[in-house]
Design a protein around this motif. Sequence first.
Motif, PDB file in Angstrom:
ATOM      1  N   MET A   1       1.197  -1.109  -0.549  1.00  0.00           N
ATOM      2  CA  MET A   1       0.147  -0.079   0.087  1.00  0.00           C
ATOM      3  C   MET A   1       1.326   1.331   0.249  1.00  0.00           C
ATOM      4  O   MET A   1       1.894   1.448   0.577  1.00  0.00           O
ATOM      5  CB  MET A   1      -1.302  -0.150   1.351  1.00  0.00           C
ATOM      6  N   ALA A   2       1.056   2.556  -1.000  1.00  0.00           N
ATOM      7  CA  ALA A   2       1.203   3.470  -0.884  1.00  0.00           C
ATOM      8  C   ALA A   2       1.330   4.096   0.316  1.00  0.00           C
ATOM      9  O   ALA A   2       0.451   4.244   1.015  1.00  0.00           O
ATOM     10  CB  ALA A   2       1.072   4.042  -2.104  1.00  0.00           C
ATOM     11  N   ASP A   3       2.124   4.857   0.384  1.00  0.00           N
ATOM     12  CA  ASP A   3       2.624   6.026   1.630  1.00  0.00           C
ATOM     13  C   ASP A   3       0.977   7.448   1.016  1.00  0.00           C
ATOM     14  O   ASP A   3       2.466   7.439   0.499  1.00  0.00           O
ATOM     15  CB  ASP A   3       3.999   6.346   1.797  1.00  0.00           C
ATOM     16  N   PRO A   4       0.314   7.419   2.394  1.00  0.00           N
ATOM     17  CA  PRO A   4      -0.626   8.842   1.777  1.00  0.00           C
ATOM     18  C   PRO A   4       0.302   9.680   2.022  1.00  0.00           C
ATOM     19  O   PRO A   4       0.723  11.187   1.048  1.00  0.00           O
ATOM     20  CB  PRO A   4      -1.182   8.544   3.060  1.00  0.00           C
ATOM     21  N   SER A   5       1.805  10.491   2.919  1.00  0.00           N
ATOM     22  CA  SER A   5       2.407  11.221   2.728  1.00  0.00           C
ATOM     23  C   SER A   5       3.118  11.756   1.514  1.00  0.00           C
ATOM     24  O   SER A   5       3.207  12.496   1.237  1.00  0.00           O
ATOM     25  CB  SER A   5       2.952  11.376   4.427  1.00  0.00           C
ATOM     26  N   ARG A   6       3.874  10.481   0.916  1.00  0.00           N
ATOM     27  CA  ARG A   6       4.396   9.851   0.050  1.00  0.00           C
ATOM     28  C   ARG A   6       3.431  10.725  -1.390  1.00  0.00           C
ATOM     29  O   ARG A   6       4.004  11.657  -2.108  1.00  0.00           O
ATOM     30  CB  ARG A   6       5.329   8.971  -0.538  1.00  0.00           C
ATOM     31  N   ARG A   7       2.314  10.008  -1.399  1.00  0.00           N
ATOM     32  CA  ARG A   7       1.583  10.128  -2.712  1.00  0.00           C
ATOM     33  C   ARG A   7       1.295  11.859  -2.675  1.00  0.00           C
ATOM     34  O   ARG A   7       1.161  12.689  -3.287  1.00  0.00           O
ATOM     35  CB  ARG A   7       0.365   9.626  -2.214  1.00  0.00           C
ATOM     36  N   ASN A   8       1.049  11.892  -0.959  1.00  0.00           N
ATOM     37  CA  ASN A   8       0.378  13.765  -0.946  1.00  0.00           C
ATOM     38  C   ASN A   8       2.002  14.870  -1.105  1.00  0.00           C
ATOM     39  O   ASN A   8       1.400  15.272  -2.302  1.00  0.00           O
ATOM     40  CB  ASN A   8      -0.406  14.232   0.610  1.00  0.00           C
ATOM     41  N   ALA A   9       2.580  14.085  -0.902  1.00  0.00           N
ATOM     42  CA  ALA A   9       3.721  14.747  -1.799  1.00  0.00           C
ATOM     43  C   ALA A   9       4.524  15.035  -2.580  1.00  0.00           C
ATOM     44  O   ALA A   9       4.518  16.076  -3.668  1.00  0.00           O
ATOM     45  CB  ALA A   9       5.578  14.942  -0.732  1.00  0.00           C
TER      46      ALA A   9
END
Length: 123
Positions: A1-9
Amino acid sequence: MADPSRRNAERDARLLQNVIAIESHLLECVDIVERGEEAFFGSDFIYRNAAYAALIQAGNAVKDLSELFRVAHPEVNWRELMRTRDKVGHIYGESVDWDTIWAAIVEHIPSDLAAVTQIRSGI
């Protein structure tokens, strides 16, 4: 599962690129409107297909903006741009409702374009 903070960045890194793309595609729609209803509905399909594609591309870029950004800028009808993309993006062949697309680019796109241009100038 992708890291949400990385996706937002990653989304934040594409912010200006997406806003410029939205502005560009909305400008294409306004240009089509300026050519007139007769040109849009005429025998040459180019303007209809251009509006169709521009709405899809604008909606794709809107979907890539963060929810926080969209909420911070309620002067643009982001939700309607995304819905329009979904609606026209899943229509195939002769079932395209060109009257609905014309109405969207005449009635809603100019004000959204003005707001997006204002937002872009502040980024």
